[in-house]
Scaffold this active site. Structure first.
Site, PDB file in Angstrom:
ATOM      1  N   LYS A  60       0.847  -1.188   0.000  1.00 37.06           N
ATOM      2  CA  LYS A  60       0.000   0.000   0.000  1.00 37.06           C
ATOM      3  C   LYS A  60       0.884   1.239   0.000  1.00 37.06           C
ATOM      4  O   LYS A  60       1.455   1.622   1.021  1.00 37.06           O
ATOM      5  CB  LYS A  60      -0.906   0.052   1.234  1.00 37.06           C
TER       6      LYS A  60
ATOM      7  N   GLY B  32       6.261   4.796   8.867  1.00 36.14           N
ATOM      8  CA  GLY B  32       5.364   5.942   8.975  1.00 36.14           C
ATOM      9  C   GLY B  32       5.391   6.519  10.375  1.00 36.14           C
ATOM     10  O   GLY B  32       6.382   6.388  11.102  1.00 36.14           O
ATOM     11  N   SER B  33       4.284   7.123  10.762  1.00 34.60           N
ATOM     12  CA  SER B  33       4.257   7.832  12.042  1.00 34.60           C
ATOM     13  C   SER B  33       4.117   6.859  13.215  1.00 34.60           C
ATOM     14  O   SER B  33       3.597   5.755  13.057  1.00 34.60           O
ATOM     15  CB  SER B  33       3.089   8.809  12.059  1.00 34.60           C
ATOM     16  N   THR B  34       4.538   7.293  14.373  1.00 31.73           N
ATOM     17  CA  THR B  34       4.402   6.465  15.573  1.00 31.73           C
ATOM     18  C   THR B  34       2.929   6.250  15.902  1.00 31.73           C
ATOM     19  O   THR B  34       2.533   5.155  16.309  1.00 31.73           O
ATOM     20  CB  THR B  34       5.169   7.113  16.745  1.00 31.73           C
TER      21      THR B  34
ATOM     22  N   GLY C  84       1.722   3.593  13.777  1.00 29.17           N
ATOM     23  CA  GLY C  84       2.400   2.372  14.229  1.00 29.17           C
ATOM     24  C   GLY C  84       1.650   1.704  15.382  1.00 29.17           C
ATOM     25  O   GLY C  84       1.495   0.477  15.408  1.00 29.17           O
TER      26      GLY C  84
ATOM     27  N   GLU D 253       8.943   0.966  11.382  1.00 33.63           N
ATOM     28  CA  GLU D 253       9.980   2.010  11.290  1.00 33.63           C
ATOM     29  C   GLU D 253       9.246   3.328  11.443  1.00 33.63           C
ATOM     30  O   GLU D 253       8.549   3.757  10.527  1.00 33.63           O
ATOM     31  CB  GLU D 253      10.697   1.891   9.947  1.00 33.63           C
TER      32      GLU D 253
ATOM     33  N   CYS E 114      12.985  10.446   8.046  1.00 35.42           N
ATOM     34  CA  CYS E 114      12.797  10.003   9.436  1.00 35.42           C
ATOM     35  C   CYS E 114      14.052  10.190  10.279  1.00 35.42           C
ATOM     36  O   CYS E 114      13.962  10.427  11.474  1.00 35.42           O
ATOM     37  CB  CYS E 114      12.347   8.554   9.465  1.00 35.42           C
TER      38      CYS E 114
ATOM     39  N   GLU F  96       8.394  15.116  16.357  1.00 40.97           N
ATOM     40  CA  GLU F  96       8.865  15.104  14.965  1.00 40.97           C
ATOM     41  C   GLU F  96       8.042  16.113  14.159  1.00 40.97           C
ATOM     42  O   GLU F  96       6.829  16.017  14.078  1.00 40.97           O
ATOM     43  CB  GLU F  96       8.689  13.702  14.390  1.00 40.97           C
TER      44      GLU F  96
HETATM   45  O1  TXE Z   1       1.710   9.365   8.427  1.00 41.57           O
HETATM   46  P1  TXE Z   1       1.051   7.938   8.502  1.00 41.57           P
HETATM   47  P2  TXE Z   1       1.182  10.762   7.817  1.00 41.57           P
HETATM   48  C1  TXE Z   1       5.510  11.108  10.376  1.00 41.57           C
HETATM   49  C2  TXE Z   1       5.818  12.583  10.183  1.00 41.57           C
HETATM   50  C3  TXE Z   1       4.553  13.104   9.599  1.00 41.57           C
HETATM   51  C4  TXE Z   1       3.535  12.294  10.359  1.00 41.57           C
HETATM   52  C5  TXE Z   1       2.173  12.199   9.744  1.00 41.57           C
HETATM   53  O2  TXE Z   1       6.055  13.166  11.430  1.00 41.57           O
HETATM   54  O3  TXE Z   1       4.402  14.473   9.784  1.00 41.57           O
HETATM   55  O4  TXE Z   1       4.106  11.024  10.420  1.00 41.57           O
HETATM   56  O5  TXE Z   1       2.259  11.748   8.398  1.00 41.57           O
HETATM   57  C6  TXE Z   1      -0.885   4.620   6.239  1.00 41.57           C
HETATM   58  N1  TXE Z   1      -3.734   1.690   9.364  1.00 41.57           N
HETATM   59  N2  TXE Z   1       6.020  10.296   9.290  1.00 41.57           N
HETATM   60  O6  TXE Z   1      -0.160  11.109   8.344  1.00 41.57           O
HETATM   61  O7  TXE Z   1      -0.386   8.026   8.832  1.00 41.57           O
HETATM   62  C7  TXE Z   1      -0.923   5.806   5.298  1.00 41.57           C
HETATM   63  O8  TXE Z   1      -1.983   5.666   4.366  1.00 41.57           O
HETATM   64  C8  TXE Z   1      -2.804   1.332   8.473  1.00 41.57           C
HETATM   65  C9  TXE Z   1       7.309   9.682   9.507  1.00 41.57           C
HETATM   66  O9  TXE Z   1       1.304  10.707   6.336  1.00 41.57           O
HETATM   67  O10 TXE Z   1       1.887   7.121   9.404  1.00 41.57           O
HETATM   68  C10 TXE Z   1       0.462   5.745   4.680  1.00 41.57           C
HETATM   69  O11 TXE Z   1       0.512   4.774   3.657  1.00 41.57           O
HETATM   70  N3  TXE Z   1      -2.130   2.221   7.720  1.00 41.57           N
HETATM   71  C11 TXE Z   1       7.684   8.745   8.452  1.00 41.57           C
HETATM   72  C12 TXE Z   1       1.327   5.292   5.862  1.00 41.57           C
HETATM   73  O12 TXE Z   1       0.425   4.701   6.794  1.00 41.57           O
HETATM   74  C13 TXE Z   1      -2.404   3.527   7.891  1.00 41.57           C
HETATM   75  C14 TXE Z   1       7.164   8.872   7.114  1.00 41.57           C
HETATM   76  C15 TXE Z   1       2.080   6.434   6.555  1.00 41.57           C
HETATM   77  O13 TXE Z   1       1.176   7.392   7.000  1.00 41.57           O
HETATM   78  C16 TXE Z   1      -3.357   3.963   8.838  1.00 41.57           C
HETATM   79  C17 TXE Z   1       5.852   9.481   7.052  1.00 41.57           C
HETATM   80  C18 TXE Z   1      -4.051   2.977   9.580  1.00 41.57           C
HETATM   81  N4  TXE Z   1      -4.977   3.289  10.489  1.00 41.57           N
HETATM   82  C19 TXE Z   1       5.345  10.197   8.116  1.00 41.57           C
HETATM   83  N5  TXE Z   1      -3.399   5.307   8.795  1.00 41.57           N
HETATM   84  C20 TXE Z   1       8.978   8.013   8.565  1.00 41.57           C
HETATM   85  N6  TXE Z   1       9.207   7.267   9.635  1.00 41.57           N
HETATM   86  O14 TXE Z   1       9.788   8.046   7.658  1.00 41.57           O
HETATM   87  C21 TXE Z   1      -2.501   5.718   7.875  1.00 41.57           C
HETATM   88  N7  TXE Z   1      -1.896   4.639   7.309  1.00 41.57           N
END
Ligand code: TXE
Length: 500
Positions: free
Chosen positions: A192, A245-247, A250, A268, A302, A399
């Protein structure tokens, strides 16, 4: 166009035609069952690039069915490793043949710098596929020294169907970092991509098919997190979910995994990495490094070095040199080769970063420079530096994921270690010193997955990255990433009359 001292440069790169906008399931591009689609936006112009099929739970079910079939009965996990290697090498060659177009797609969709896309981001993906291709025929367990009457060995088996949920900051890097080791291991998968940046993943799926990756091995379901992402993480027939993605997300993914089928999880997550500068460094060398460590990719990485700790003896000199360096930092169109920083990925992130900047001012940090959006179309934000930041401020703890640096002053090494660790995250750290003892002590004392001494972003295919603490667990890159897609099975059989 890029802006430097009011001078405007025109970009001359041709924008590619978007060819792939549908879901990729069982080797075919298909519409979503609902027929719905969503818009992906160019962050430079705020205009629609393309409409992309919007998947949902029912589409995830189809994709998982295809991946399950390909795993349980298909050739991929059963092929000799050398065959998987051959196909992966072909895949890498095809990426290479389409390098410029892929770089351009990530520039319009994610605002990754085009010049770096060509020499770095897409190249890294090519090299990553080659790296794991080379490992595909070297996957083996160990012989166990069991009790005298037992012969034992471990066998490494692919974990099965993997769900990869990836973010938008480096669409190509995220895709290859997850897909390449899983492919080499013999897994099948449902990917995804982030809703902000779905385009290149679909292009990669097309290339994978051309390379001979069997149908059902790689499936791509584009769409949103609460629908597609949630369906993946709670699916009963997915064996593992690998997420970046975000904590906050996570937490949700781990919870969904726990309450569904206890699938394996690898996370991660966010970071707030310290970049620690000791008195003895060459300021001219380290200041540009510090600036790039924080601002690279618009601060959307990140492992960004967003907490800059400077030892008091060189504090004033270092900050002055940073500001000097900032004058050469160009914000503008990411297609322009002179540009260092493009727009933030979307409106939501743009507003989020600006709200953190407001919070920084409100909590009493000194805004040294920047702090505003650029007066032009697109999600551009000035590089922003705060000084007088204290450890308890929000901008020192959370972050921001934007071009925002928090500068702090410290006296002793012990203080730097303590304050660097005073955070819920633990992804990376930079240690800048010519003193070997200091470098060694700090490296071992910082609770983070990657430590870079007198350098930053020292990525390598062979160097695993991944978090401590609330930055998550499990590694990407390196042989560790291959092993997370493998089960270890131990097998024993009696030996009678063993000579030893
Ligand atoms: O992240 P999300 P967002 C951090 C960074 C950023 C913040 C928010 O601080 O400002 O996160 O970004 C999917 N179940 N990082 O809202 O939500 C989503 O569709 C399963 C750090 O974009 O974590 C996308 O594919 N999946 C980071 C993915 O998760 C879900 C990189 C990441 O989005 C979901 C990006 C759910 N309930 C953001 N909700 C890094 N570590 O590099 C969302 N997603």
């Amino acid at each position: 166009s890029g802006e430097r001292n009011g001078h405007v440069e025109k970009s001359t790169v041709l924008i590619p035609q978007v060819k792939f906008t549908k879901l990729f399931i069982n080797g075919e591009f298909v519409d979503s069952i609902s027929g719905k689609s969503f818009e992906t936006i160019d962050p430079r112009s705020e205009e629609v690039i393309a409409k992309v099929a919007e998947g949902d739970k029912a589409d995830v079910d189809l994709a998982v069915k295809a991946a399950r079939e390909a795993f349980d009965h298909g050739p991929w996990p059963r092929l000799p490793g050398s065959e998987r290697r051959r196909i992966m090498l072909k895949f890498a060659d095809l990426i290479e043949q389409n390098l410029e177009e892929l770089a351009a797609i990530d520039t319009i969709d994610a605002a990754n710098l085009y010049s770096l896309g060509k020499i770095l981001f897409i190249n890294n993906a090519i090299e990553l596929f080659r790296y794991y291709a080379g490992a595909a025929d070297k996957i083996h367990g160990e012989t166990l020294k069991m009790s005298r009457q037992l012969h034992g060995y471990t066998l490494l088996e692919p974990v099965g169907v993997v769900g990869h949920i990836i973010p938008w900051n480096f669409p190509t890097q995220m895709f290859s970092m997850k897909v390449a080791p899983a492919l080499a291991a013999g897994c099948t998968m449902v990917v995804k991509p982030a809703e902000q940046t779905p385009l290149s993943a679909l292009f990669y799926a097309h290339l994978a098919k051309l390379a001979g990756v069997p149908d059902g091995v790689i499936n791509i379901v584009t769409g949103f997190g609460p629908t597609v992402g949630a369906a993946i993480s709670s699916h009963m027939d997915i064996d593992m979910v690998s997420f970046t993605g975000s904590t906050a997300t996570g937490h949700r993914i781990m919870q969904a995994a726990a309450t569904s089928n206890v699938k394996q999880v690898c996370l991660e997550l966010g970071g707030k990495s310290p970049f620690i500068v000791f008195d003895d460094v060459d300021v001219d060398k380290i200041a540009p490094l510090a600036l790039n460590a924080c601002l690279f990719n618009q601060g959307q990485i990140c492992v960004a070095g967003t907490r800059l700790f400077i030892q008091e003896g060189i504090y004033d000199k270092f900050v002055a040199r940073l500001l000097e360096e900032l004058k050469t930092w160009v914000v503008g169109d990411p297609f322009d080769p002179n540009v260092n920083q493009g727009p933030q990925v979307d409106k939501k992130q743009f507003e989020r970063v600006l709200s953190y900047i407001e919070l920084g001012k409100k909590e009493g940090a000194t805004l040294l420079t920047g702090g505003k959006p650029l007066e032009r179309k697109g999600y551009y934000i000035e590089p922003t530096i705060f000084t007088d930041v204290t450890d308890d401020m929000t901008i020192a703890q959370e972050e921001i994921f934007g071009p925002v640096m928090s500068i702090m002053k410290f006296k002793s090494m012990e203080e730097a270690i303590k304050r660097a660790n005073n955070i819920k995250y633990g992804l990376a750290a930079g240690v800048m010193t010519n003193n070997l003892d200091t470098a060694n002590t700090v490296s071992r004392s910082i609770k983070a997955g990657s430590i870079w001494i007198n350098c930053y972003f020292a990525f390598d295919n062979d160097a695993p990255i991944g978090g401590y603490k609330m930055s998550g667990f499990g590694k990407d890159m390196g042989m560790d990433a291959l092993h997370k897609y493998l089960h270890v099975k131990s097998i024993a059989t009696p030996i009678y009359n063993s000579p030893w």
